[in-house]
Design an enzyme around this catalytic site. Structure first.
Site, PDB file in Angstrom:
ATOM      1  N   ASP A 204      24.347 -22.169 -21.432  1.00 11.21           N
ATOM      2  CA  ASP A 204      24.099 -20.736 -21.619  1.00 11.21           C
ATOM      3  C   ASP A 204      24.067 -20.468 -23.114  1.00 11.21           C
ATOM      4  OD1 ASP A 204      24.026 -17.840 -21.230  1.00 11.21           O
ATOM      5  OD2 ASP A 204      24.794 -18.247 -19.227  1.00 11.21           O
ATOM      6  N   HIS A 278      18.849 -17.577 -21.971  1.00  8.18           N
ATOM      7  CA  HIS A 278      20.214 -18.081 -22.085  1.00  8.18           C
ATOM      8  C   HIS A 278      20.190 -19.438 -22.800  1.00  8.18           C
ATOM      9  CE1 HIS A 278      22.204 -14.903 -19.905  1.00  8.18           C
ATOM     10  NE2 HIS A 278      21.289 -14.966 -18.966  1.00  8.18           N
ATOM     11  N   GLU A 342      17.401 -13.152 -16.690  1.00 11.67           N
ATOM     12  CA  GLU A 342      17.650 -12.382 -17.914  1.00 11.67           C
ATOM     13  C   GLU A 342      16.947 -12.960 -19.140  1.00 11.67           C
ATOM     14  OE1 GLU A 342      21.965 -10.469 -16.901  1.00 11.67           O
ATOM     15  OE2 GLU A 342      22.001 -12.438 -17.839  1.00 11.67           O
TER      16      GLU A 342
HETATM   17  C1  ACM Z   1      23.193 -13.429 -13.532  1.00 15.93           C
HETATM   18  O1  ACM Z   1      24.216 -12.807 -13.220  1.00 15.93           O
HETATM   19  N1  ACM Z   1      22.636 -13.227 -14.720  1.00 15.93           N
HETATM   20  C2  ACM Z   1      22.570 -14.390 -12.646  1.00 15.93           C
END
Ligand code: ACM
Length: 702
Positions: A204, A278, A342
């Site tokens: 991440d 990420h 995201e």
């Molecule tokens: C997430 O909670 N961004 C998968």
């Protein structure tokens, strides 16, 4: 096969046992079947009278090598939680034997199914494969461990198999790193709930946690960061003269050991390597993977959604394929998780090179580019004989063929995916996000919305909007343990349990067995098992009645709007830290019904914490009430947070203390009796953010 098949299969055993198993001891329904103290609730339970007593002569026998691991696991559990030593062998004596057997014609032919038959004379745990037998061992252990000092197992006949084939928990080992030893502990506890998937979040923005031999900087650089806040900045490592870093990573040897440990407990690990977003830690380690000219130069210590994405060069795909090749070599499971969530597209939008690539590929926009990206990776993964799974954003811009969708933005992703013929796993926020607090009295760090045990238990795993014909695409459900607020492994355990028990039952038990009242009756025994296992679950806590004289931040009302979080202090570096409830987009608290004595004063204990949140444009709307002095003030208002403050507490006495400070009392001007007091801070900058720890009303100075 009939009810007597076990007698045939146990031919190695003595005639007494054979006879016993087939004739007189076959469990008969009792008038009032006992409550089987088993979680998740088994499909079929038939009670009989009496019990099997464990004595000094009791032993465990396994029939065939395939049955040995489950037999030994049961023996180990009996020792661990009941201090009962049971010898294990494949040469049983005539009686007083607990038999484990894997038989091709065991009574339960359902996938992962098993049966447990307990009579006063014998116990037989049977399944068609090792997996089913393992679950039989767990069930038998639960029957034995329902009481701390039990030396008997109630006579009972259980036939059981799971409802869903994906019964998962996701562990975020990035935001905070857990030791390999803890990961094993976590797996062991999962196994006792018949979970079978550990989704392991390994990369991440805030870290890269998996050793990749070809790219050592991923972990030598990408696994380490300086924590947020002034306390960490001042925590200098004499060896480097720089702030101490936190982090860690799993070597491939450690990972192999963890995988084997999980496999022995019938748990498959699904590794997650995030892309295209990420990606900050990877980009810090290898800047050539990034897009913008303003790349991060240190692994970030902020939480939220970053704009740092991988670029779409062929060289970056080579990198990702190299990484995935090592991942696939390590992890034997069917699924590889590629994230996909995201990925804020700002950098791709701003980059002429990426825009040219979109044009060259004949794509419409950045969403289609992400779809192209994931499809390309999907082809690589399927070429290696594995399946791609990703968060529900992989549906945007067109989903890769054969991709499995993990629905997290509610259940809409699952509905779209299943109705389009794609497999899906439901792990929606907030319903199954176990970083939300567990009760209104919960004052631990975490996300604010309440997610109680009952709410998890009542989660519907088959949304009505998924047609009956497509419901087969629901592989199962998963609870997620995002670890931003879980600085220690103990916090992970606390957030996971007991709610994971409710989740396990929803994932395993047949719909007819989902019964909240009945579940609650089985929980005391389960919690007592946790105590004996050393599993530090969240205990029921009653909220103390709000006092008219003092309140903690968790007992104050919020007057601001936006993101409400329960945040741990960043100081002291060692030792216990305070936890504050704060609306990070508008920190403002309301002491409702404050009893103010005439001439009384307010005493406030305050903290200062890092403002380390990536919340995009929401940040622009945050008000910064102008300070009157360099370090700012805590202002107290009568009623609404406007007009002239009735007290102003300068923050100078607290400015140099990164942990909490009790400020000098401030007389409340011209207010007395029962009032609502608004408390807010002035500040010149977002960071640090001043927060209330507690406030107290004190009488007039003597
Ligand atoms: C997430 O909670 N961004 C998968």
């Amino acid at each position: 096969m009939g009810r007597c098949h076990v007698s045939i299969l146990l031919s190695a055993l003595s005639a007494t046992l054979v006879l016993g198993a087939c004739s007189k001891d076959e469990p008969r329904p009792a008038a009032n079947p006992p409550l089987a103290q088993v979680i998740p609730a088994p499909s079929e339970v038939v009670g009989a009278g009496g019990a099997f007593a464990l004595g000094p002569g009791t032993q465990i026998a396994f029939e065939g090598a395939a049955a040995e691991p489950a037999a030994r696991y049961f023996a180990e559990l009996a020792q661990r939680t009941q201090q009962i030593t049971l010898p294990v062998s494949n040469s049983p004596t005539a009686s007083d034997t607990i038999v484990f057997g894997v038989y091709p014609d065991a009574p339960n032919d359902a996938a992962e199914g098993y049966s447990v038959r307990v009579t006063p004379e014998s116990i037989v745990v049977a399944a068609r494969d090792q997996r089913g037998l393992f679950y039989g061992a767990v069930t038998l252990w639960q029957l034995l461990s329902a009481k701390a000092d039990a030396k008997t197992i109630p006579a009972i006949s259980i036939t059981d198999a799971p409802r869903f084939k994906w019964r998962g928990l996701m562990l975020d080992s990035v935001r905070h790193f857990q030791s390999p030893q803890y990961v094993k502990q976590f797996i062991d506890w999962m196994a006792l709930h018949k979970f079978n998937v550990l989704h392991w979040h390994l990369t991440d923005d805030q870290g890269w946690r998996l050793e990749i031999k070809k790219y050592p900087r991923l972990t030598s650089v990408g696994a380490w960061r300086v924590p947020a806040g002034q306390a960490a900045q001042k925590n200098i490592d004499p060896a480097t003269g720089k702030p101490r870093m936190v982090g860690g990573f799993y070597t491939q040897d450690e990972v192999r050991e963890i995988i084997a440990y999980a496999a022995a407990r019938q748990i498959t690990i699904v590794p997650e390597i995030e892309m295209p977003g990420h990606a900050s830690a990877a980009v810090v380690a290898y800047p050539r993977l990034g897009v913008s000219r303003n790349l991060p130069t240190a692994v970030p210590e902020e939480w939220g959604v970053f704009t740092t994405l991988f670029n779409t060069d062929d060289a970056t795909f080579s990198f990702l394929e190299d990484v995935l090749s090592e991942v696939i070599d390590l992890f034997p499971g069917e699924y590889i998780h590629v994230g996909g969530d995201e990925a804020a597209k700002d950098e791709w939008i701003a980059s002429p090179k990426i825009q040219a690539h979109i044009k060259q590929l004949g794509l419409k926009d950045e969403h289609e580019l992400q779809s192209w990206f994931i499809t390309r990776i999907g082809k690589f993964i399927s070429g290696k004989g594995r399946k791609l799974i990703g968060w529900d954003e992989i549906l945007e811009g067109g989903i890769a063929p054969d991709a499995t969708v993990m629905s997290w933005r509610g259940i809409d992703g699952a509905v779209t995916a299943a109705n389009a013929g794609h497999d899906t796993v439901l792990s929606p926020a907030p319903d199954l996000y176990l970083d939300h607090w567990q009760s209104d009295a919960d004052t631990s760090p975490g996300r604010s919305n309440l997610l109680s045990l009952e709410m998890v238990y009542k989660f519907n795993p088959v949304p009505e909007k998924i047609s009956a014909a497509q419901a087969k695409h629901i592989l199962g459900i998963q609870g997620n343990l995002w670890a931003e607020m879980m600085r220690s492994a103990a916090r992970v355990t606390y957030q996971a349990y007991p709610r994971a028990a409710a989740l396990a039952e929803v994932a395993w038990s047949q719909p007819a067995k989902i019964d909240w009242e009945n579940f609650q009756k089985r929980m005391p025994a389960q919690l007592a098992r946790y105590d004996r296992l050393g599993l530090g679950y969240a205990k029921e806590i009653a909220a103390p009645p709000p006092s008219a004289m003092n309140r903690s931040s968790h007992q104050l009302a919020q007057c601001g709007g936006g993101y409400l979080l329960s945040l741990e202090d960043d100081a002291p570096i060692a030792g216990p830290r305070a936890v504050f409830l704060v609306t990070i987009t508008d920190p403002c608290w309301l002491f409702k019904g404050a009893e103010i004595a005439a001439g009384g004063a307010l005493r406030a204990t305050v903290g200062q914490i890092p403002w380390n949140f990536q919340i995009g444009k929401d940040k622009d709307g945050i008000k910064l009430p102008k300070p009157a002095t360099r370090d700012g003030e805590l202002e107290v208002y009568d009623g609404k947070c406007e007009g002239t403050p009735v007290a102003v507490l300068p923050l100078a006495p607290a400015a140099k203390n990164f942990a909490t400070t009790t400020l000098p009392d401030a007389k409340l001007d011209g207010v007395s009796g029962k009032r609502d007091l608004c408390l807010r801070f002035t500040r010149a900058t977002l960071d640090p953010m001043w927060v209330i720890d507690r406030v107290e009303l004190v009488g007039p100075a003597q």
